[in-house]
Write a protein that holds these residues in place. Structure first.
Motif, short mmCIF file in Angstrom:
data_model
loop_
_atom_site.label_atom_id
_atom_site.label_comp_id
_atom_site.label_asym_id
_atom_site.label_seq_id
_atom_site.Cartn_x
_atom_site.Cartn_y
_atom_site.Cartn_z
N VAL A 44 0.88 -1.32 0.02
CA VAL A 44 -0.12 0.04 0.04
C VAL A 44 1.10 1.13 0.11
N PHE A 45 0.89 1.92 -1.28
CA PHE A 45 1.99 3.27 -1.18
C PHE A 45 0.83 4.24 -1.21
N VAL A 46 1.33 5.33 -0.84
CA VAL A 46 0.73 6.69 -0.71
C VAL A 46 1.59 7.71 -1.62
N ALA A 47 0.92 8.69 -2.27
CA ALA A 47 1.52 10.06 -2.79
C ALA A 47 2.14 10.81 -1.71
N LEU A 48 3.27 11.16 -1.53
CA LEU A 48 3.73 12.07 -0.59
C LEU A 48 3.07 13.26 -0.70
N ASP A 49 2.87 13.94 -1.55
CA ASP A 49 1.92 15.09 -1.49
C ASP A 49 0.78 15.11 -0.93
N GLU A 50 0.06 13.74 -0.90
CA GLU A 50 -1.25 13.63 -0.09
C GLU A 50 -0.98 13.61 1.23
N VAL A 51 0.24 13.42 1.74
CA VAL A 51 0.58 13.23 3.27
C VAL A 51 1.21 14.55 3.54
N ASP A 52 2.26 15.29 2.84
CA ASP A 52 2.69 16.61 3.23
C ASP A 52 3.07 17.19 1.83
N PRO A 53 2.03 18.25 1.37
CA PRO A 53 2.11 18.90 0.20
C PRO A 53 3.27 20.05 0.20
N THR A 54 3.80 20.23 1.37
CA THR A 54 4.84 21.09 1.48
C THR A 54 6.14 20.67 0.90
N ILE A 55 6.46 19.32 0.85
CA ILE A 55 7.66 18.89 0.43
C ILE A 55 7.74 19.08 -1.19
N LEU A 56 8.73 19.57 -1.54
CA LEU A 56 9.09 19.97 -2.97
C LEU A 56 9.43 18.67 -3.86
N HIS A 57 9.09 18.65 -5.18
CA HIS A 57 9.31 17.62 -5.92
C HIS A 57 9.90 17.83 -7.14
N ASP A 58 11.26 17.23 -7.57
CA ASP A 58 11.90 17.38 -8.72
C ASP A 58 12.30 15.82 -9.45
N ILE A 59 11.10 15.15 -9.74
CA ILE A 59 11.45 13.80 -9.96
C ILE A 59 12.04 13.74 -11.37
N ARG A 60 13.36 13.48 -11.13
CA ARG A 60 14.22 13.63 -12.49
C ARG A 60 13.89 12.35 -13.45
N TYR A 61 13.56 11.46 -13.13
CA TYR A 61 13.34 10.17 -13.91
C TYR A 61 12.07 10.28 -14.91
N THR A 62 11.23 11.38 -14.68
CA THR A 62 10.26 11.48 -15.55
C THR A 62 10.68 12.67 -16.70
N THR A 63 11.89 13.04 -16.79
CA THR A 63 12.52 13.95 -17.40
C THR A 63 13.55 13.31 -18.26
#
Length: 271
Positions: A44-63
């Motif tokens: 059971v995974f969760v999206a991090l931004d649904e737990v804490d929306p203040t943490i920044l994302h720079d998901i490099r492997y989608t780029t």
């Protein structure tokens, strides 16, 4: 008397056991410790931004701005997926970071086995070195396996490992990398490397170089202080650092320490 951190660890252990029962109900889906086959059924995974929306994302492997130079297989959305205990512990670290004038920024979280296989296949294609000048300027690509930079399995596939950095508050606008920007060695001085908004950590992210070792004595001054601050924040929240990479942390009490999962990185992963 049990302190708050110990209670949180106990709660994570209990949750891990409960989730483990959910995952292990089908014997055909079990993966024994050390078994290289991935599990077809995700924890059971969760999206991090649904737990804490203040943490920044720079998901490099989608780029394209990563050591391969293109989107990595099975990375569909720029989302950070984690087990809930890892996401909640990261939120705890974020609270501490913000109190010090920083924000966490994640580069990678759950990594499907398909993506790990993509890295392995890329590493075997020795002529594909389009990103060498930035990500492994001083390492022969043929040595990436031997030196431990590429492996057939990754702790990221267990869902409680994260690659991350620190960003000063208030957050400045981060420019988008374009191939026309060219490639600057990841071990170049801070002001010369691609400005991704993070504080100086001595190297860029995913820098295949011994300088990326967290406590490398050559990293001094502010860069060393930044590495130590990130390490302190994450360790206090219950994570441990992988010593060869300043950005790499795994939850100590990860609920699935022996499972390697293969589902896409997507906002709504199948399950």
């Amino acid at each position: 008397m049990t302190d708050g951190r110990e209670l949180r660890r106990l709660a994570r252990s209990v949750l891990g056991a409960v989730l483990g029962l959910v995952v292990l109900v089908a014997p055909s889906q079990q993966v024994a410790s050390g078994d290289p086959r991935p599990s077809p059924a995700p924890p059971v995974f969760v999206a991090l931004d649904e737990v804490d929306p203040t943490i920044l994302h720079d998901i490099r492997y989608t780029t394209r701005h990563n050591f391969v130079g293109r989107r990595i297989h099975a990375y569909r959305d720029p989302v950070c997926l984690l087990t809930r205990p890892a996401a909640e512990a990261l939120a705890e670290a974020q609270d501490a970071a913000r109190s010090r004038g920083y924000s966490l920024k994640v580069y990678d979280c759950f990594r499907p086995q398909t993506a790990v296989d993509d890295f392995v296949a890329w590493a075997e294609r020795l002529r594909d070195d389009r990103m060498k000048d930035e990500f492994y300027p001083d390492v022969d690509k043929a040595a990436l396996f031997e030196d431990g930079y590429i492996a057939a399995r990754s702790g990221h596939s267990r869902g409680s490992t994260v690659d991350l950095t620190l960003v000063e508050l208030p957050v400045a606008r981060q420019p988008r990398w374009r191939p026309s920007d060219g490639l600057v060695p990841c071990d170049a001085p801070y002001g010369e490397r691609f400005a991704d908004g993070s504080v100086d950590m001595g190297t860029g992210y995913d820098c295949f170089d011994t300088l990326s070792t967290t406590l490398d004595p050559r990293v001094r001054g502010q860069a060393r202080q930044n590495r130590l601050l990130l390490k302190s924040l994450l360790e206090t929240a219950g994570f441990s650092n992988y010593a060869q990479e300043w950005w790499h942390y795994t939850l100590d009490d990860e609920p699935f320490p022996d499972r390697y999962v293969d589902v896409p990185v997507a906002r709504r992963a199948p399950g």
